[in-house]
Design a protein around this motif. Structure first.
Motif, PDB file in Angstrom:
ATOM      1  N   ALA A  99       0.952  -1.182  -0.036  1.00 26.20           N
ATOM      2  CA  ALA A  99      -0.012   0.058   0.110  1.00 26.20           C
ATOM      3  C   ALA A  99       1.034   1.248   0.092  1.00 26.20           C
ATOM      4  CB  ALA A  99      -0.920  -0.261   1.142  1.00 26.20           C
ATOM      5  N   PRO A 100       0.461   1.986  -0.735  1.00 24.08           N
ATOM      6  CA  PRO A 100       1.503   3.433  -0.804  1.00 24.08           C
ATOM      7  C   PRO A 100       1.780   3.985   0.440  1.00 24.08           C
ATOM      8  CG  PRO A 100      -0.212   3.559  -2.372  1.00 24.08           C
ATOM      9  CD  PRO A 100      -0.699   2.331  -1.937  1.00 24.08           C
ATOM     10  N   ALA A 101       1.031   3.778   1.564  1.00 28.34           N
ATOM     11  CA  ALA A 101       1.230   4.669   2.978  1.00 28.34           C
ATOM     12  C   ALA A 101       2.431   3.498   3.496  1.00 28.34           C
ATOM     13  CB  ALA A 101      -0.001   4.358   3.755  1.00 28.34           C
ATOM     14  N   ALA A 102       2.691   2.579   2.957  1.00 24.48           N
ATOM     15  CA  ALA A 102       3.866   1.664   3.525  1.00 24.48           C
ATOM     16  C   ALA A 102       5.308   1.842   2.617  1.00 24.48           C
ATOM     17  CB  ALA A 102       3.390   0.268   3.718  1.00 24.48           C
ATOM     18  N   TRP A 103       4.975   2.727   1.668  1.00 20.43           N
ATOM     19  CA  TRP A 103       6.129   2.767   0.703  1.00 20.43           C
ATOM     20  C   TRP A 103       7.356   3.722   1.328  1.00 20.43           C
ATOM     21  CZ3 TRP A 103       3.748   4.808  -4.411  1.00 20.43           C
ATOM     22  CH2 TRP A 103       2.880   3.835  -5.049  1.00 20.43           C
ATOM     23  N   GLY A 104       8.367   3.350   0.855  1.00 20.92           N
ATOM     24  CA  GLY A 104       9.768   4.274   1.539  1.00 20.92           C
ATOM     25  C   GLY A 104      10.287   3.793   2.761  1.00 20.92           C
ATOM     26  N   GLN A 105       9.876   2.742   3.428  1.00 17.34           N
ATOM     27  CA  GLN A 105      10.243   2.201   4.756  1.00 17.34           C
ATOM     28  C   GLN A 105      10.951   1.038   4.648  1.00 17.34           C
ATOM     29  OE1 GLN A 105       6.767   2.696   7.600  1.00 17.34           O
ATOM     30  NE2 GLN A 105       5.563   3.563   5.972  1.00 17.34           N
ATOM     31  N   GLY A 106      11.503   0.537   3.694  1.00 20.18           N
ATOM     32  CA  GLY A 106      12.295  -0.714   3.321  1.00 20.18           C
ATOM     33  C   GLY A 106      11.526  -1.980   3.568  1.00 20.18           C
ATOM     34  N   PHE A 107      10.029  -1.847   3.508  1.00 19.27           N
ATOM     35  CA  PHE A 107       9.098  -3.035   3.712  1.00 19.27           C
ATOM     36  C   PHE A 107       9.296  -4.012   2.358  1.00 19.27           C
ATOM     37  CE2 PHE A 107       6.056  -0.672   6.669  1.00 19.27           C
ATOM     38  CZ  PHE A 107       6.870  -0.982   7.749  1.00 19.27           C
ATOM     39  N   GLY A 108       9.492  -3.189   1.395  1.00 20.19           N
ATOM     40  CA  GLY A 108       9.634  -3.932  -0.159  1.00 20.19           C
ATOM     41  C   GLY A 108      10.909  -4.935   0.020  1.00 20.19           C
ATOM     42  N   THR A 109      11.984  -4.313   0.557  1.00 21.36           N
ATOM     43  CA  THR A 109      13.124  -5.054   0.587  1.00 21.36           C
ATOM     44  C   THR A 109      13.011  -6.276   1.445  1.00 21.36           C
ATOM     45  OG1 THR A 109      14.390  -2.896   0.213  1.00 21.36           O
ATOM     46  CG2 THR A 109      15.628  -5.046   1.120  1.00 21.36           C
ATOM     47  N   GLU A 110      12.381  -6.025   2.597  1.00 18.15           N
ATOM     48  CA  GLU A 110      12.300  -7.145   3.741  1.00 18.15           C
ATOM     49  C   GLU A 110      11.122  -8.387   2.876  1.00 18.15           C
ATOM     50  OE1 GLU A 110      11.007  -6.151   7.679  1.00 18.15           O
ATOM     51  OE2 GLU A 110      11.841  -4.283   7.730  1.00 18.15           O
ATOM     52  N   ILE A 111      10.225  -7.974   2.240  1.00 24.41           N
ATOM     53  CA  ILE A 111       9.409  -8.912   1.653  1.00 24.41           C
ATOM     54  C   ILE A 111      10.168  -9.661   0.722  1.00 24.41           C
ATOM     55  CG2 ILE A 111       7.436  -9.236   0.195  1.00 24.41           C
ATOM     56  CD1 ILE A 111       6.403  -6.631   1.689  1.00 24.41           C
ATOM     57  N   ALA A 112      10.655  -8.946  -0.111  1.00 27.12           N
ATOM     58  CA  ALA A 112      11.666  -9.639  -1.500  1.00 27.12           C
ATOM     59  C   ALA A 112      12.739 -10.513  -0.868  1.00 27.12           C
ATOM     60  CB  ALA A 112      12.185  -8.587  -2.488  1.00 27.12           C
ATOM     61  N   GLN A 113      13.445 -10.270   0.112  1.00 31.11           N
ATOM     62  CA  GLN A 113      14.473 -10.989   0.756  1.00 31.11           C
ATOM     63  C   GLN A 113      13.675 -12.406   1.422  1.00 31.11           C
ATOM     64  OE1 GLN A 113      16.044  -7.957   3.500  1.00 31.11           O
ATOM     65  NE2 GLN A 113      18.110  -7.885   2.026  1.00 31.11           N
ATOM     66  N   THR A 114      12.854 -12.132   2.290  1.00 32.06           N
ATOM     67  CA  THR A 114      12.011 -13.217   2.785  1.00 32.06           C
ATOM     68  C   THR A 114      11.558 -14.165   1.802  1.00 32.06           C
ATOM     69  OG1 THR A 114      11.723 -11.825   4.645  1.00 32.06           O
ATOM     70  CG2 THR A 114      10.184 -13.913   4.278  1.00 32.06           C
ATOM     71  N   LEU A 115      11.007 -13.578   0.590  1.00 32.67           N
ATOM     72  CA  LEU A 115      10.435 -14.651  -0.427  1.00 32.67           C
ATOM     73  C   LEU A 115      11.384 -15.505  -1.188  1.00 32.67           C
ATOM     74  CD1 LEU A 115       7.689 -12.031  -2.058  1.00 32.67           C
ATOM     75  CD2 LEU A 115       7.306 -14.172  -0.579  1.00 32.67           C
ATOM     76  N   THR A 116      12.569 -14.517  -1.455  1.00 34.90           N
ATOM     77  CA  THR A 116      13.653 -15.403  -1.884  1.00 34.90           C
ATOM     78  C   THR A 116      14.445 -16.329  -1.069  1.00 34.90           C
ATOM     79  OG1 THR A 116      14.061 -13.216  -3.284  1.00 34.90           O
ATOM     80  CG2 THR A 116      15.887 -14.795  -3.210  1.00 34.90           C
ATOM     81  N   SER A 117      14.544 -16.071  -0.004  1.00 31.65           N
ATOM     82  CA  SER A 117      15.173 -16.897   0.933  1.00 31.65           C
ATOM     83  C   SER A 117      14.000 -18.100   1.281  1.00 31.65           C
ATOM     84  CB  SER A 117      15.260 -16.449   2.410  1.00 31.65           C
ATOM     85  OG  SER A 117      16.290 -15.505   2.236  1.00 31.65           O
ATOM     86  N   TYR A 118      12.921 -17.914   1.111  1.00 32.50           N
ATOM     87  CA  TYR A 118      11.758 -19.050   1.406  1.00 32.50           C
ATOM     88  C   TYR A 118      11.944 -19.821   0.254  1.00 32.50           C
ATOM     89  CZ  TYR A 118       7.497 -21.517   1.600  1.00 32.50           C
ATOM     90  OH  TYR A 118       6.534 -22.256   1.751  1.00 32.50           O
ATOM     91  N   GLY A 119      12.309 -19.314  -1.286  1.00 30.59           N
ATOM     92  CA  GLY A 119      12.415 -20.278  -2.354  1.00 30.59           C
ATOM     93  C   GLY A 119      13.410 -20.985  -2.317  1.00 30.59           C
TER      94      GLY A 119
END
Length: 180
Positions: A99-119
């Motif tokens: 959600a745009p309210a969550a942009w710019g806080q590094g959450f996207g990086t946390e999600i992408a790293q976690t999904l990649t590690s899970y894979g």
């Protein structure tokens, strides 16, 4: 295989519940988000039908993993790792939206790293892919920072360009949060 709950430093990725429907629809109805997802914005009824298919197909048939992303109990995004529907990608790809309210806080990086590690760790993948609109500079930069490399471009039917990025299991990823 049931979709597990994953944790990052600040986020909880857990399977959707029926009570998440309005939040899911609001996320995908926001044009700032949906412009980067699939074929772009669609009708609210289509997003509601998509949400229903998460339960009737994806979870029921254990097709792939899809999560509601929460911060402090509040739905702030969507995440998935799935076999790629693109003929240009042979393997699994990660998908995430915030959600745009969550942009710019590094959450996207946390999600992408976690999904990649899970894979790599849970699914045993040797590569994880992402397909990103060539104009989505934020996602391209984020994925580059966590070790994804540009493999090729695909020109879509509408003339736009999609970048195919890949990260191999052996690629470095300094500072990545691992799922707990």
């Amino acid at each position: 295989m049931t979709t597990p709950t994953l944790h990052t430093g600040r986020l909880l990725l857990e399977p959707y519940t029926p009570a998440d429907e309005d939040g899911f629809v609001a996320l995908f109805q926001d044009a700032r988000v949906s412009r980067w997802m699939g074929d772009g914005p669609c009708a609210e009824s289509e997003d509601r039908a998509l949400f229903g298919r998460i339960f009737s197909k994806v979870y029921a048939q254990e097709l792939f993993d899809v999560w509601a992303v929460r911060q402090g109990g509040r739905l702030v995004g969507h995440a998935e790792i799935k076999p790629s529907p693109s003929p240009d990608v042979d393997g699994h790809e990660i998908v995430y939206a915030l959600a745009p309210a969550a942009w710019g806080q590094g959450f996207g990086t946390e999600i992408a790293q976690t999904l990649t590690s899970y894979g790599f760790d849970a699914l045993g993948l040797t590569e994880v892919h992402a397909t990103v609109d060539a104009e989505n500079a934020a996602s391209l930069a984020l994925l580059g920072r966590i070790g994804f490399r540009h493999v090729r471009d695909t020109v879509e039917d509408d003339g736009s360009t999609t970048r195919v990025l890949t990260r191999s299991a052996g690629a470095g990823n300094a500072g990545a949060d691992q799922p707990r």
